[in-house]
Write a protein that holds these residues in place. Sequence first.
Motif: not given
Length: 151
Positions: A107-117
Amino acid sequence: MLVRKIPDGTVIDHVPAGKALSVLRLLGDPQENGFTIAMVMNVNSSKMNRKDIVKVEGMEVSPEQVQRLALIAPRASVNIVRSYRVVAKKNAVPPRTLRGVLNCTAPTCVSVREKESAPSIFFLSGRSPLRYRCKYCGRELAEKEISSQLG
Ligand code: CTP
Ligand code: ZN
């Protein structure tokens, strides 16, 4: 046998039991484009406990499709049939890198939190059983998680 031989097309054998419909979806539902399909589900196999078989008459799968197939049927064999003969037998090879295919489960992965970037990127980390590792956080997805994400 339950289903007759096909004159030409593709036979995908050694599909894990229950995955035949996922295989069809992955191939783009060729039955919706006029191809004739035969499926055998939940038959006994010497190589695996139970398996499905998918036959697509008149369509030869592409190398890209064979690669993607490896994600839901890692031990599948893909038989290309011409004039009733198997002219090529390929094993599904899982791609080394997957972009935008799998979702990280951390849940804390950047690919989950910031899908766009940070669009999802996974690297192959195991073949039998199949495993992929998230480029960003290192979370590994197990074979079951991979096939369930792909439907
Ligand atoms: N097949 C088919 N139509 C053909 C030829 C083959 O539907 N004209 C199917 C067979 O029924 C089998 C698969 O394609 O499910 C592979 O065929 P073949 O290589 O002849 O069988 P095996 O030697 O049993 O395959 P393997 O060694 O991969 O288990
Ligand atoms: Zn991650």
